[in-house]
Design an enzyme around this catalytic site. Structure first.
Site, PDB file in Angstrom:
ATOM      1  N   LYS A   5       0.857  -1.186   0.000  1.00  0.00           N
ATOM      2  CA  LYS A   5       0.000   0.000   0.000  1.00  0.00           C
ATOM      3  C   LYS A   5       0.891   1.233   0.000  1.00  0.00           C
ATOM      4  O   LYS A   5       1.725   1.411   0.882  1.00  0.00           O
ATOM      5  CB  LYS A   5      -0.898  -0.011   1.234  1.00  0.00           C
ATOM      6  CG  LYS A   5      -1.777   1.222   1.334  1.00  0.00           C
ATOM      7  CD  LYS A   5      -2.749   1.126   2.497  1.00  0.00           C
ATOM      8  CE  LYS A   5      -3.578   2.382   2.611  1.00  0.00           C
ATOM      9  NZ  LYS A   5      -4.501   2.316   3.752  1.00  0.00           N
ATOM     10  N   LYS A  26      -2.159  -1.449  -3.858  1.00  0.00           N
ATOM     11  CA  LYS A  26      -3.032  -0.278  -3.792  1.00  0.00           C
ATOM     12  C   LYS A  26      -2.206   0.986  -3.868  1.00  0.00           C
ATOM     13  O   LYS A  26      -1.225   1.074  -3.143  1.00  0.00           O
ATOM     14  CB  LYS A  26      -3.801  -0.332  -2.470  1.00  0.00           C
ATOM     15  CG  LYS A  26      -4.671   0.863  -2.211  1.00  0.00           C
ATOM     16  CD  LYS A  26      -5.306   0.732  -0.864  1.00  0.00           C
ATOM     17  CE  LYS A  26      -6.010   2.037  -0.586  1.00  0.00           C
ATOM     18  NZ  LYS A  26      -6.403   2.145   0.785  1.00  0.00           N
TER      19      LYS A  26
HETATM   20  C1  PBG Z   1      -7.485   3.147   5.620  1.00  0.00           C
HETATM   21  C2  PBG Z   1      -7.729   3.118   4.154  1.00  0.00           C
HETATM   22  C3  PBG Z   1      -7.527   4.134   3.194  1.00  0.00           C
HETATM   23  C4  PBG Z   1      -8.031   3.642   1.993  1.00  0.00           C
HETATM   24  C5  PBG Z   1      -8.491   2.350   2.244  1.00  0.00           C
HETATM   25  N1  PBG Z   1      -8.269   2.047   3.585  1.00  0.00           N
HETATM   26  C6  PBG Z   1      -7.044   5.508   3.322  1.00  0.00           C
HETATM   27  C7  PBG Z   1      -5.667   5.838   3.677  1.00  0.00           C
HETATM   28  O1  PBG Z   1      -4.803   4.990   3.863  1.00  0.00           O
HETATM   29  O2  PBG Z   1      -5.433   7.036   3.819  1.00  0.00           O
HETATM   30  C8  PBG Z   1      -8.076   4.377   0.685  1.00  0.00           C
HETATM   31  C9  PBG Z   1      -9.168   3.976  -0.243  1.00  0.00           C
HETATM   32  C10 PBG Z   1      -9.432   4.901  -1.362  1.00  0.00           C
HETATM   33  O3  PBG Z   1      -8.794   5.958  -1.553  1.00  0.00           O
HETATM   34  O4  PBG Z   1     -10.355   4.586  -2.118  1.00  0.00           O
HETATM   35  N2  PBG Z   1      -6.196   3.200   6.045  1.00  0.00           N
END
Ligand code: PBG
Length: 322
Positions: A195, A248
């Site tokens: 991520k 992601k």
């Molecule tokens: C929680 C999380 C996030 C997203 C999914 N789970 C946000 C982040 O890490 O700031 C992002 C999902 C999206 O932008 O569609 N940590």
């Protein structure tokens, strides 16, 4: 042997032959639809930066889950917007919390729909970071305890799969141990393994009300410049017990999706994030692109790169268009 013997256009001459040689096909089975669940009743609050997406109270989320399942989509992933936040994110493991109640309500009404929960603290902490903080540092090991409690409470409420998205080191193994110790040996974990600290998340942070009040997430999420590091992260999570691994965001990280697919033998998920959705929606609203075609092209490219599963806010629209 080449032209004039070899003529690749022969296999493109009509839709039937194109269908026959098509290498990648999307189906609703590929999708997971994200839902934002909030407190209250009868609430359906528009998310300004994500047209077509809403914060839904549990009663509305159940109805939405029914229509998602009717479209042939196998799963939803739930994000919670709690009424109260605190420094340690204690609302995340409240057995009566919004997610815990939502899971139960959806499973009661649509038992065959897989309910996945996002396991993270950022929606539950007053400072908006994904872990426990001390000064301006996000602490790794103390966060694991809270994440494990959160995951356990989701599974106790009936969640089919948990999906940790916090990017703390060691959390997959820690959560696996706690679930196993409580008898939940059969509950899979989808790890947000690679991520990235991406600017594409900003519409989501409005949707989930999880903007960090100071600093950013670069001390725990990955540097967008790194490709090999994704392999290291994914390998660690598989070693620790991840059943499915996720990359992601998706469309700027197709190389990473492809590497992960080639290197490992577990299913690969890709999260096409809020910013990817909003960009397409905005350009379509301006009349600059054909929304349906761009949506399907992007989703197809994510699958072509190697994703077996795609988390997308377009899941319903794509399922209808297919
Ligand atoms: C929680 C999380 C996030 C997203 C999914 N789970 C946000 C982040 O890490 O700031 C992002 C999902 C999206 O932008 O569609 N940590």
């Amino acid at each position: 042997m080449s032209f004039p013997i070899r003529r690749p256009r022969r296999l493109r001459s009509n839709e039937t032959i194109r269908r026959m040689v098509r290498e990648t096909t999307l189906t609703p089975d590929d999708f997971i639809y994200p839902l934002f669940v909030t407190f209250g009743r009868g609430v359906q609050k528009k998310i300004a930066s994500m047209p077509g997406c809403y914060q839904l109270s549990i009663d509305r989320a159940v109805k939405e889950a029914e229509s998602v399942f009717k479209l042939g989509i196998p799963a939803v992933i739930l994000f919670g917007i709690p009424e109260k936040k605190d420094a340690t994110g204690s609302g995340s493991y409240d057995p009566k919390g919004v997610i815990q109640r939502a899971v139960k309500a959806i499973k009661d009404r649509v038992p065959e729909l897989l309910v996945i929960t996002d396991v993270c603290l950022c929606e539950y902490t007053s400072h908006g970071h994904c872990g426990i903080i001390k000064g301006d540092k996000v602490l790794n090991d103390p966060t694991l305890e809270v994440l494990a409690k959160e995951a356990l409470s989701h599974v106790r409420a009936g969640a089919d799969i948990v999906a940790p998205s916090d990017m703390m080191d060691g959390r997959i193994g820690f959560i696996r141990d706690v679930l196993d110790a409580h008898g939940f040996v059969d509950t899979p974990i989808i790890s947000y393994a690679a991520k990235y600290a991406s600017a594409f998340y900003s519409p989501f942070r409005d949707a989930a009300e999880s903007v960090p009040s100071f600093g950013d997430r670069r001390s725990y999420q990955m540097d967008p410049a790194n490709r090999r590091e994704a392999i290291k992260e994914v390998a660690l999570d598989i070693e620790e017990g991840a059943d499915i691994v996720m990359v992601k965001p998706a469309w700027s990280y197709l190389d990473v999706i492809s590497d992960v697919k080639d290197t490992f033998d577990v299913p690969v998920a890709a999260y096409s994030v809020s910013g990817e959705y909003s960009l397409i929606k905005a350009a379509a609203k301006m009349g600059w692109i054909d929304e349906t075609r761009v949506m399907l092209e992007v989703l197809t490219s994510i699958k072509r790169a190697g994703a077996d599963i795609i988390l997308t806010y377009f899941a319903k629209e794509a399922a209808k268009a297919l």
